[in-house]
Design a protein around this motif. Structure first.
Motif, PDB file in Angstrom:
ATOM      1  N   ASP A  30      45.402 -14.027  -8.758  1.00 56.76           N
ATOM      2  CA  ASP A  30      44.609 -14.521  -7.631  1.00 56.76           C
ATOM      3  C   ASP A  30      44.207 -13.413  -6.661  1.00 56.76           C
ATOM      4  O   ASP A  30      43.777 -13.682  -5.536  1.00 56.76           O
ATOM      5  CB  ASP A  30      45.352 -15.632  -6.888  1.00 56.76           C
ATOM      6  CG  ASP A  30      46.693 -15.184  -6.314  1.00 56.76           C
ATOM      7  OD1 ASP A  30      47.083 -14.011  -6.549  1.00 56.76           O
ATOM      8  OD2 ASP A  30      47.343 -15.998  -5.630  1.00 56.76           O
ATOM      9  N   MET A  31      44.318 -12.165  -7.116  1.00 59.07           N
ATOM     10  CA  MET A  31      43.883 -11.042  -6.265  1.00 59.07           C
ATOM     11  C   MET A  31      42.391 -11.174  -5.954  1.00 59.07           C
ATOM     12  O   MET A  31      41.590 -11.537  -6.815  1.00 59.07           O
ATOM     13  CB  MET A  31      44.141  -9.716  -6.991  1.00 59.07           C
ATOM     14  CG  MET A  31      43.660  -8.483  -6.242  1.00 59.07           C
ATOM     15  SD  MET A  31      44.404  -8.273  -4.592  1.00 59.07           S
ATOM     16  CE  MET A  31      46.141  -8.122  -5.034  1.00 59.07           C
ATOM     17  N   THR A  32      42.025 -10.883  -4.709  1.00 56.87           N
ATOM     18  CA  THR A  32      40.631 -10.912  -4.301  1.00 56.87           C
ATOM     19  C   THR A  32      39.802  -9.960  -5.154  1.00 56.87           C
ATOM     20  O   THR A  32      40.252  -8.885  -5.518  1.00 56.87           O
ATOM     21  CB  THR A  32      40.510 -10.485  -2.824  1.00 56.87           C
ATOM     22  OG1 THR A  32      41.328 -11.350  -2.030  1.00 56.87           O
ATOM     23  CG2 THR A  32      39.073 -10.557  -2.349  1.00 56.87           C
ATOM     24  N   LYS A  33      38.592 -10.373  -5.507  1.00 54.45           N
ATOM     25  CA  LYS A  33      37.712  -9.566  -6.332  1.00 54.45           C
ATOM     26  C   LYS A  33      36.640  -8.887  -5.469  1.00 54.45           C
ATOM     27  O   LYS A  33      36.261  -9.402  -4.414  1.00 54.45           O
ATOM     28  CB  LYS A  33      37.029 -10.450  -7.399  1.00 54.45           C
ATOM     29  CG  LYS A  33      38.013 -11.200  -8.293  1.00 54.45           C
ATOM     30  CD  LYS A  33      38.904 -10.257  -9.097  1.00 54.45           C
ATOM     31  CE  LYS A  33      39.760 -10.995 -10.114  1.00 54.45           C
ATOM     32  NZ  LYS A  33      40.808 -11.819  -9.504  1.00 54.45           N
ATOM     33  N   THR A  34      36.154  -7.743  -5.931  1.00 54.45           N
ATOM     34  CA  THR A  34      35.133  -7.027  -5.171  1.00 54.45           C
ATOM     35  C   THR A  34      33.729  -7.566  -5.473  1.00 54.45           C
ATOM     36  O   THR A  34      32.793  -7.289  -4.732  1.00 54.45           O
ATOM     37  CB  THR A  34      35.166  -5.520  -5.474  1.00 54.45           C
ATOM     38  OG1 THR A  34      34.962  -5.316  -6.885  1.00 54.45           O
ATOM     39  CG2 THR A  34      36.483  -4.912  -5.065  1.00 54.45           C
ATOM     40  N   TYR A  35      33.581  -8.323  -6.542  1.00 58.12           N
ATOM     41  CA  TYR A  35      32.318  -9.006  -6.822  1.00 58.12           C
ATOM     42  C   TYR A  35      32.568 -10.124  -7.818  1.00 58.12           C
ATOM     43  O   TYR A  35      33.616 -10.205  -8.415  1.00 58.12           O
ATOM     44  CB  TYR A  35      31.243  -8.056  -7.348  1.00 58.12           C
ATOM     45  CG  TYR A  35      31.532  -7.429  -8.700  1.00 58.12           C
ATOM     46  CD1 TYR A  35      31.118  -8.039  -9.885  1.00 58.12           C
ATOM     47  CD2 TYR A  35      32.199  -6.202  -8.784  1.00 58.12           C
ATOM     48  CE1 TYR A  35      31.371  -7.461 -11.118  1.00 58.12           C
ATOM     49  CE2 TYR A  35      32.454  -5.622 -10.027  1.00 58.12           C
ATOM     50  CZ  TYR A  35      32.042  -6.252 -11.186  1.00 58.12           C
ATOM     51  OH  TYR A  35      32.287  -5.684 -12.404  1.00 58.12           O
ATOM     52  N   GLU A  56      45.804  -8.750 -15.418  1.00 57.22           N
ATOM     53  CA  GLU A  56      46.097  -9.743 -14.391  1.00 57.22           C
ATOM     54  C   GLU A  56      47.011 -10.795 -14.991  1.00 57.22           C
ATOM     55  O   GLU A  56      46.831 -11.207 -16.142  1.00 57.22           O
ATOM     56  CB  GLU A  56      44.812 -10.389 -13.879  1.00 57.22           C
ATOM     57  CG  GLU A  56      43.926  -9.428 -13.105  1.00 57.22           C
ATOM     58  CD  GLU A  56      42.657 -10.088 -12.585  1.00 57.22           C
ATOM     59  OE1 GLU A  56      42.280 -11.154 -13.130  1.00 57.22           O
ATOM     60  OE2 GLU A  56      42.049  -9.541 -11.644  1.00 57.22           O
ATOM     61  N   ASN A 110      28.531  -2.197  -7.503  1.00 57.61           N
ATOM     62  CA  ASN A 110      29.727  -2.079  -6.663  1.00 57.61           C
ATOM     63  C   ASN A 110      30.061  -0.618  -6.354  1.00 57.61           C
ATOM     64  O   ASN A 110      31.197  -0.298  -6.002  1.00 57.61           O
ATOM     65  CB  ASN A 110      30.922  -2.764  -7.317  1.00 57.61           C
ATOM     66  CG  ASN A 110      31.266  -2.216  -8.697  1.00 57.61           C
ATOM     67  OD1 ASN A 110      30.371  -1.817  -9.456  1.00 57.61           O
ATOM     68  ND2 ASN A 110      32.543  -2.201  -9.043  1.00 57.61           N
ATOM     69  N   ASN A 131      36.178  -5.353 -11.254  1.00 63.25           N
ATOM     70  CA  ASN A 131      36.025  -6.037  -9.967  1.00 63.25           C
ATOM     71  C   ASN A 131      37.347  -6.194  -9.220  1.00 63.25           C
ATOM     72  O   ASN A 131      37.459  -7.011  -8.312  1.00 63.25           O
ATOM     73  CB  ASN A 131      35.370  -7.406 -10.162  1.00 63.25           C
ATOM     74  CG  ASN A 131      36.222  -8.347 -11.007  1.00 63.25           C
ATOM     75  OD1 ASN A 131      37.258  -7.956 -11.543  1.00 63.25           O
ATOM     76  ND2 ASN A 131      35.777  -9.585 -11.141  1.00 63.25           N
ATOM     77  N   ASN A 132      38.350  -5.394  -9.591  1.00 64.63           N
ATOM     78  CA  ASN A 132      39.672  -5.555  -8.985  1.00 64.63           C
ATOM     79  C   ASN A 132      39.933  -4.462  -7.957  1.00 64.63           C
ATOM     80  O   ASN A 132      39.965  -3.281  -8.307  1.00 64.63           O
ATOM     81  CB  ASN A 132      40.754  -5.523 -10.070  1.00 64.63           C
ATOM     82  CG  ASN A 132      42.086  -6.010  -9.547  1.00 64.63           C
ATOM     83  OD1 ASN A 132      42.693  -5.354  -8.727  1.00 64.63           O
ATOM     84  ND2 ASN A 132      42.522  -7.182 -10.016  1.00 64.63           N
ATOM     85  N   PRO A 133      40.127  -4.817  -6.697  1.00 63.11           N
ATOM     86  CA  PRO A 133      40.294  -3.813  -5.646  1.00 63.11           C
ATOM     87  C   PRO A 133      41.557  -2.972  -5.790  1.00 63.11           C
ATOM     88  O   PRO A 133      41.580  -1.812  -5.358  1.00 63.11           O
ATOM     89  CB  PRO A 133      40.323  -4.643  -4.356  1.00 63.11           C
ATOM     90  CG  PRO A 133      40.793  -5.997  -4.791  1.00 63.11           C
ATOM     91  CD  PRO A 133      40.210  -6.190  -6.161  1.00 63.11           C
TER      92      PRO A 133
END
Length: 291
Positions: free
Chosen positions: A286-291, A262, A114, A54-56
């Protein structure tokens, strides 16, 4: 006044310093540049990009690596992924050969939720550049059978089904640290303990995935080619999983692994992540997740 100006200058510098979205390290935790990874990957037979699903940043860097490898390797590059099950190879091939539309691919194969954001860019690049894309994973229903029963359950399957699985019998070494950890923690989510599952069978289900992915990688690779394979990082961390099965079949293979982790800061690799892979991709927690 002079002290105030200096303080203001240093404060501004502190807030305007670059915020890195990722940092790459080698196996010993030394900082490396992306170009070094590309250079080494070009010399490898197999490149296993271990992602966090889930990591962009993982998905973006997979696409960049694919593009850069293709610039040099051209038709000597093969693409494959855990996210496509072997029994969907026909549909995937038909799409890449432009015999069917994307609608057919997306409705008639077992794509991950995804897919559109994270894996479609890889497929579309393969389509645009006439690259083979190998569906390497065992159909999940058979891995589920192993988790609920044992590896021997696969013996009862018909030969027309066994072609989607690594050749039986599968050797499994439950003493490998990765499988031992799985048995102790209950799998990726730790939920297996609560559902009363047999931890040994859970690890064997993981092993049948690793063995099958290794099988289809080698079945589609030839000397002089580079096979870029995308999989969950846990399938190749610590040079185990897929790597173990690849090396059993061909000890001479040049395999490059990338692990994804991470951590709160990416200026230094955490000690626990050293020796995790040939290269380690560190990403802010704290990276934004794709889901």
């Amino acid at each position: 006044m002079r002290n105030f100006i200096l303080a203001t200058f240093f404060l501004c510098c502190a807030f305007t310093s670059d915020k890195k979205a990722y940092q790459l390290f080698n196996q010993k935790g030394k900082l490396v540049e992306y170009e070094q990874v590309v250079t080494d990957a070009l010399e490898a037979d197999i490149v296993l990009f271990g992602e966090l699903h889930n990591n962009p940043i993982c998905h973006w860097l997979e696409l960049q690596l694919l593009k850069d490898l293709h610039t040099k390797k051209k038709d000597k590059l093969i693409l494959g992924a855990e996210m496509f099950e072997a029994d969907d190879q026909v549909v995937l091939d038909e799409y890449l050969q432009k015999k069917i539309t994307s609608r057919h691919l997306e409705t008639e194969s077992k794509l991950w939720n995804n897919y559109a954001t994270d894996y479609k860019p890889l497929v579309e690049f393969a389509l645009a550049n006439n690259l083979p894309f190998v569906a390497t994973n065992i159909p999940r229903r058979y891995a589920s059978m192993v988790a609920k029963s044992d590896l021997t359950v696969l013996d009862s399957l018909g030969n027309d089904v066994k072609k989607w699985i690594a050749p039986l019998p599968i050797e499994v070494d439950l003493n490998l640290p990765g499988y031992k950890k799985m048995m102790n923690t209950g799998g990726e989510s730790g939920m297996a303990h609560g559902h009363g599952m047999n931890m040994g069978n859970l690890a064997k289900a993981q092993a049948i995935k690793d063995a099958t992915m290794a099988h289809f990688i080698l079945s589609n690779w030839q000397s002089g080619q580079t096979f870029l394979h995308v999989n969950g990082s846990y399938h190749s961390d610590n040079f185990e999983g897929i790597v173990w099965y690849l090396k059993k079949q061909n000890p001479q293979l040049k395999i490059l692994t990338i692990a994804s982790v991470e951590q709160p800061e990416v200026t230094k690799l955490q000690d626990k992540s050293q020796n995790l892979a040939t290269y380690v991709l560190a990403i802010p927690s704290d990276m934004t997740k794709t889901y």
